[in-house]
Design an enzyme around this catalytic site. Structure first.
Site, PDB file in Angstrom:
ATOM      1  N   HIS A 364       0.718  -1.542   0.019  1.00 26.43           N
ATOM      2  CA  HIS A 364      -0.049   0.240   0.120  1.00 26.43           C
ATOM      3  C   HIS A 364       0.929   1.361   0.363  1.00 26.43           C
ATOM      4  O   HIS A 364       0.953   2.020  -0.785  1.00 26.43           O
ATOM      5  CB  HIS A 364      -1.272  -0.408   1.102  1.00 26.43           C
ATOM      6  CG  HIS A 364      -1.609  -1.502   1.666  1.00 26.43           C
ATOM      7  ND1 HIS A 364      -2.024  -1.852   3.150  1.00 26.43           N
ATOM      8  CD2 HIS A 364      -2.322  -1.702   0.773  1.00 26.43           C
ATOM      9  CE1 HIS A 364      -2.457  -2.848   3.133  1.00 26.43           C
ATOM     10  NE2 HIS A 364      -2.472  -3.191   1.443  1.00 26.43           N
ATOM     11  N   ARG A 471      -7.003   3.149  -9.448  1.00 26.41           N
ATOM     12  CA  ARG A 471      -6.670   1.771  -8.797  1.00 26.41           C
ATOM     13  C   ARG A 471      -8.007   2.530  -8.068  1.00 26.41           C
ATOM     14  O   ARG A 471      -7.617   3.376  -7.079  1.00 26.41           O
ATOM     15  CB  ARG A 471      -5.608   1.675  -8.179  1.00 26.41           C
ATOM     16  CG  ARG A 471      -4.063   0.971  -9.419  1.00 26.41           C
ATOM     17  CD  ARG A 471      -3.334   1.557  -8.352  1.00 26.41           C
ATOM     18  NE  ARG A 471      -1.943   0.970  -9.231  1.00 26.41           N
ATOM     19  CZ  ARG A 471      -1.413   2.282  -9.576  1.00 26.41           C
ATOM     20  NH1 ARG A 471      -1.567   3.299  -9.023  1.00 26.41           N
ATOM     21  NH2 ARG A 471      -0.403   1.871 -10.427  1.00 26.41           N
ATOM     22  N   ARG A 507     -11.017   0.700 -12.529  1.00 24.65           N
ATOM     23  CA  ARG A 507     -10.447  -0.810 -12.254  1.00 24.65           C
ATOM     24  C   ARG A 507     -11.002  -1.057 -11.170  1.00 24.65           C
ATOM     25  O   ARG A 507     -11.165  -0.500  -9.938  1.00 24.65           O
ATOM     26  CB  ARG A 507      -8.567  -1.152 -11.811  1.00 24.65           C
ATOM     27  CG  ARG A 507      -8.967  -2.960 -11.733  1.00 24.65           C
ATOM     28  CD  ARG A 507      -7.073  -3.146 -11.631  1.00 24.65           C
ATOM     29  NE  ARG A 507      -6.956  -1.920 -10.171  1.00 24.65           N
ATOM     30  CZ  ARG A 507      -5.244  -2.311 -10.252  1.00 24.65           C
ATOM     31  NH1 ARG A 507      -4.666  -3.239 -10.938  1.00 24.65           N
ATOM     32  NH2 ARG A 507      -5.090  -1.636  -9.041  1.00 24.65           N
ATOM     33  N   GLU A 606      -3.709 -10.573 -16.315  1.00 20.69           N
ATOM     34  CA  GLU A 606      -2.979 -10.420 -15.182  1.00 20.69           C
ATOM     35  C   GLU A 606      -2.684 -11.870 -15.606  1.00 20.69           C
ATOM     36  O   GLU A 606      -1.411 -12.704 -14.983  1.00 20.69           O
ATOM     37  CB  GLU A 606      -2.879 -10.016 -14.454  1.00 20.69           C
ATOM     38  CG  GLU A 606      -3.384  -8.478 -14.644  1.00 20.69           C
ATOM     39  CD  GLU A 606      -3.746  -8.296 -13.550  1.00 20.69           C
ATOM     40  OE1 GLU A 606      -3.275  -7.574 -12.621  1.00 20.69           O
ATOM     41  OE2 GLU A 606      -5.219  -8.184 -12.895  1.00 20.69           O
ATOM     42  N   ASN A 629       2.877  -6.178 -14.466  1.00 22.28           N
ATOM     43  CA  ASN A 629       3.571  -6.543 -12.863  1.00 22.28           C
ATOM     44  C   ASN A 629       2.905  -8.042 -12.583  1.00 22.28           C
ATOM     45  O   ASN A 629       3.787  -9.141 -11.987  1.00 22.28           O
ATOM     46  CB  ASN A 629       2.847  -5.994 -12.196  1.00 22.28           C
ATOM     47  CG  ASN A 629       3.847  -4.133 -12.572  1.00 22.28           C
ATOM     48  OD1 ASN A 629       4.562  -3.744 -13.409  1.00 22.28           O
ATOM     49  ND2 ASN A 629       2.970  -3.223 -11.464  1.00 22.28           N
ATOM     50  N   ASP A 630       1.989  -8.524 -12.624  1.00 21.33           N
ATOM     51  CA  ASP A 630       1.594  -9.779 -11.947  1.00 21.33           C
ATOM     52  C   ASP A 630       1.541 -10.749 -13.531  1.00 21.33           C
ATOM     53  O   ASP A 630       2.017 -12.164 -13.235  1.00 21.33           O
ATOM     54  CB  ASP A 630       0.128  -9.943 -12.148  1.00 21.33           C
ATOM     55  CG  ASP A 630      -0.770  -9.311 -10.475  1.00 21.33           C
ATOM     56  OD1 ASP A 630       0.718 -10.174 -10.361  1.00 21.33           O
ATOM     57  OD2 ASP A 630      -1.346  -9.284 -10.382  1.00 21.33           O
ATOM     58  N   ARG A 640       7.171 -11.478  -7.768  1.00 21.46           N
ATOM     59  CA  ARG A 640       7.605 -10.265  -7.153  1.00 21.46           C
ATOM     60  C   ARG A 640       7.822  -9.910  -5.644  1.00 21.46           C
ATOM     61  O   ARG A 640       8.956  -8.524  -6.530  1.00 21.46           O
ATOM     62  CB  ARG A 640       7.264  -9.167  -8.372  1.00 21.46           C
ATOM     63  CG  ARG A 640       5.162  -9.205  -7.842  1.00 21.46           C
ATOM     64  CD  ARG A 640       5.161  -8.296  -8.819  1.00 21.46           C
ATOM     65  NE  ARG A 640       3.501  -7.950  -8.613  1.00 21.46           N
ATOM     66  CZ  ARG A 640       3.272  -6.624  -8.584  1.00 21.46           C
ATOM     67  NH1 ARG A 640       3.813  -5.850  -8.547  1.00 21.46           N
ATOM     68  NH2 ARG A 640       1.599  -6.359  -7.581  1.00 21.46           N
ATOM     69  N   CYS A 677       0.383  -2.858 -19.212  1.00 20.95           N
ATOM     70  CA  CYS A 677       0.009  -1.794 -17.724  1.00 20.95           C
ATOM     71  C   CYS A 677       1.009  -1.982 -17.064  1.00 20.95           C
ATOM     72  O   CYS A 677       0.433  -3.043 -16.534  1.00 20.95           O
ATOM     73  CB  CYS A 677      -1.651  -1.339 -17.649  1.00 20.95           C
ATOM     74  SG  CYS A 677      -2.087  -0.026 -15.881  1.00 20.95           S
TER      75      CYS A 677
END
Length: 747
Positions: A364, A471, A507, A606, A629-630, A640, A677
């Site tokens: 976070h 987000r 999202r 993802e 990223n995922d 990661r 993204c």
């Protein structure tokens, strides 16, 4: 044990207080201390070893060994019995030292064959400072009372070292918190910043470790504990009716605050001669030592609760903390063990940088730091024990390095780097309003990622062509209760207002994994990144999803609306989520609320499984966004958040590019709009390759748009594609070296 060997810790501390009261240098004090400990412990030898660096101990004072060995005898962490004590942080007590594991004879000290050995760590709240040793020719185990007395003295030594009582010549006796220190962590958010330390939780400094009046110290302890109990009861009363997990934590606090064992141990510490503060800290150090050895998550959490309670008690006793009126510097670099998103947002853009001992790239705090464009370093071990409020600190987020109290040469080089970055930003500003158009005529849409209202001014200043990812979970994470539909609707409307006519991709709630809501029951999963998260939570808890979808529809007020569902792994998940969207639209229509004139519903790709979904799925979605990223961590089976493996796998690996190109081909064939993204979209080299294999929309943090656009405007995608294909044809594992060579000739 015979009476001749009996040791009175209070008497020993009384003599120690007298030594500390004398006007003497650091070396003289240490010499006197070793002499009086040897006398009180009835031993031939007493020695004090201090760390000169992280891995090396130095003999700094001794009674019984050769005086010329002082500051000359050194040993590595783990070497000999002294090194074993330093490494483990545990006491070694033996009546046959030469036969003990790891024993090392040191003839240079004039050491004879001493049979008895007792070594205790000199440490303060887990920070290892050295080792206190006593040795005796007579073969005997030191009693529990004697070991306890040594531990009490070792703690006082640690406190006095913290206060600078032993400053002298050499690295091992240099002033605490005065040396330059380099911290090598990990990058949480790129960027460079210079400023002064602001500790999120200031160190409590115990200035009176030895009690002059034990009865008064007991009275002070009882008063402070009672104040602590009242405070915990007050928090518990105000939390009634709240989430069970929050109440459970406070109940654990109350249990510890009323623990007779905890109180009895602290009273025993005072009876041995310590002040109330030192008594609390001694018990806290013991709890931290136990915490480091406990693998059970529940027990570790309970020990953490006890640690937090001890900090509260110390602040009551000392009156220390931010409440003392200390002013934040004009250029604050926040230093903390860890920090939550709400606390970080309270600081806001006032911060120039952040350095954390813990944290994660997807935490976070990292998300908020990126939103606020604040350089962030994570995994900077020991930074909270080394840094003091007001210390000069340099943060290099690009390399994950922090320089604490740097020398002039480092400061000069760092300022040169910042000046070069400032010049680059000026160059990027000059092309802000120009398109990201390559030499071959391809127009790449560069969009920004966001999650806070504070992000939206960057839409214009960065030159972004809309918001490719907003987000929505941050508004859930920064509260201690579920936000109301009206609150969310108002926020989403403000986001759309700020974006004006530019497209914003909202999202839906992506929680789970490392994003656990404080008011939602946490699930203990062996691999949360691949567990109950994102759309899986939404479909299992449809009430929350419906509330959020209704808030988005109302926020649009009839304007076009774009919604994206995260972590879709197979077609039926998207179909079910879209059905919830249709239900929400119908409900709003019945209630007479305006319906968006155009609505687009897409998914984040993802998981590798979605790349192989049936053609009907690609036709059903209005658009797809690759969540790099995922997707990358699942493709390479490399967590990661795991520093050991996350950097081993390259985005420009040929197999990963082949996989991505397959997705591009399917979307082009089935006429499905596609974007990329993630962090890689904001890295110029990776962004150029993504464009070369067919991506025409990239979404990134605002600060990356200038650098990416600058590179794209100077290259020909056809030429770069040829470079990539050539590397494939010769069986290269990664195209990076060849791509870098190509770009060097263009930039």
């Amino acid at each position: 044990m015979s009476d001749s060997f009996k040791t009175d810790s209070r008497q020993m501390l009384g003599r120690l207080r007298a030594v500390m009261a004398e006007d003497a240098g650091g070396q003289t004090r240490l010499d006197q201390i070793t002499r009086l400990i040897a006398e009180e412990m009835h031993t031939e030898v007493c020695s004090i070893y201090l760390f000169r660096d992280e891995d090396t101990l130095e003999l700094c004072a001794t009674e019984g060994l050769k005086a010329e060995a002082v500051h000359q005898t050194r040993m590595k962490l783990g070497e000999g019995l002294v090194g074993r004590v330093a490494r483990s942080g545990e006491v070694i007590n033996t009546d046959n030292a030469p036969a003990a594991k790891g024993f090392r004879f040191m003839p240079e000290t004039g050491e004879e064959a001493y049979s008895s050995f007792a070594g205790v760590p000199v440490q303060r709240l887990g920070e290892k400072l050295g080792v206190l040793v006593v040795q005796s020719k007579q073969a005997r185990l030191f009693s529990d009372e004697e070991i306890y007395a040594l531990e009490v003295v070792a703690m006082v030594l640690a406190e006095m070292a913290e206060l600078g009582a032993f400053v002298g010549e050499g690295a091992a006796m240099s002033a605490r918190h005065s040396q330059a220190v380099l911290f090598r962590g990990s990058c949480g958010q790129e960027g460079a910043a210079q400023g002064h330390v602001w500790l999120h939780e200031p160190r409590v400094v115990v200035t009176n470790p030895i009690a002059e009046d034990p009865a008064r110290e007991l009275e002070r302890l009882h008063e402070a504990v009672e104040a602590l109990r009242v405070g915990v009861d007050r928090m518990l009363s105000s939390a009634k009716g709240g989430e069970k997990e929050h109440l459970d934590v406070l109940e654990a606090y109350r249990m510890f605050a009323n623990s007779k064992g905890w109180m009895r141990r602290m009273e025993g510490n005072i009876d041995s001669g310590l002040s109330a503060e030192a008594a609390v800290e001694k018990e806290q150090s013991a709890a931290r030592a136990r915490m480091s050895q406990v693998s059970d998550a529940y027990l570790r959490e309970r020990l953490h609760d006890l640690d937090d309670l001890s900090n509260r008690l110390l602040r009551i006793l000392t009156g220390q903390g931010h409440e003392t009126g200390a002013e934040m510097p004009a250029d604050p670099i926040l230093v903390a063990r860890n920090i939550g998103p709400a606390e970080l947002l309270d600081y806001g853009r006032a911060l120039k940088g952040i350095v954390l001992e813990e944290g994660a790239v997807g935490s976070h705090a990292a998300i908020v730091a990126r939103a606020l464009a604040i350089p962030l370093i994570i995994h900077a071990a020991r930074v909270t024990t080394e840094a003091l409020n007001g210390d000069l600190i340099l943060v290099d987020g690009d390399q994950g390095i922090a320089h604490l109290r740097p020398d002039d040469s480092v400061v000069s080089a760092f300022r040169d780097k910042m000046a070069m970055q400032a010049q680059a930003q000026e160059r990027y500003a000059s092309i802000r309003d120009k398109p990201a158009k390559t030499l071959c005529g391809a127009h790449i849409k560069l969009k920004m990622n966001a999650g806070l209202m504070a992000d939206l001014p960057s839409l214009e200043s960065s030159g972004a062509e809309g918001v490719g990812l907003f987000r929505t979970e941050l508004q859930f994470l920064i509260r201690n209760h579920m936000p109301k539909r009206a609150e969310l609707s108002e926020l989403y409307a403000r986001v759309m207002d700020a974006a004006k006519d530019q497209r914003v991709v909202f999202r839906t709630l992506d929680i789970g994994s490392d994003k656990v809501l404080p008011y939602m029951k946490a699930t203990d999963e062996p691999n949360p990144a691949m567990g109950w998260r994102a759309i899986r939570v939404g479909l299992d808890k449809p009430g929350v999803m419906r509330m959020q979808l209704q808030a988005l529809i109302r926020a649009a007020r009839g304007r076009p609306l774009t919604i994206m569902f995260p972590f879709v792994a197979q077609r039926d998940e998207f179909t079910a989520a879209r059905a919830e969207m249709d239900k929400a639209l119908e409900r709003e229509r019945i209630l007479g609320h305006p319906i968006p004139e155009v609505i687009e519903v897409g998914a984040m790709l993802e998981t590798p499984s979605l790349a192989f979904a049936p053609d009907s799925f690609y036709s059903e979605v209005d658009f797809l966004s690759v969540g790099g990223n995922d997707l990358k961590q699942f493709f390479f089976a490399a967590d990661r958040e795991n520093e050991r493996v996350r950097r081993r796998y390259d985005t420009l690996n040929v197999s990963f590019l082949n996989f991505l190109e397959g997705i591009v081909y399917r979307c082009a064939t089935l006429d499905t709009p596609l974007s990329f993204c993630g962090e890689d979209a904001g890295r110029p080299v990776e962004a150029a390759c993504l464009a070369a294999i067919g991506f025409r929309t990239l979404s990134m943090r605002p600060a990356s748009i200038g650098p990416v656009k600058s590179v794209l405007r100077r290259i020909d995608l056809g030429e770069l594609r040829d470079v990539i294909h050539a590397e494939r044809s010769v069986g290269a594992q990664s195209v990076r070296p060849a791509v870098m060579e190509y770009l060097r000739g263009k930039l």
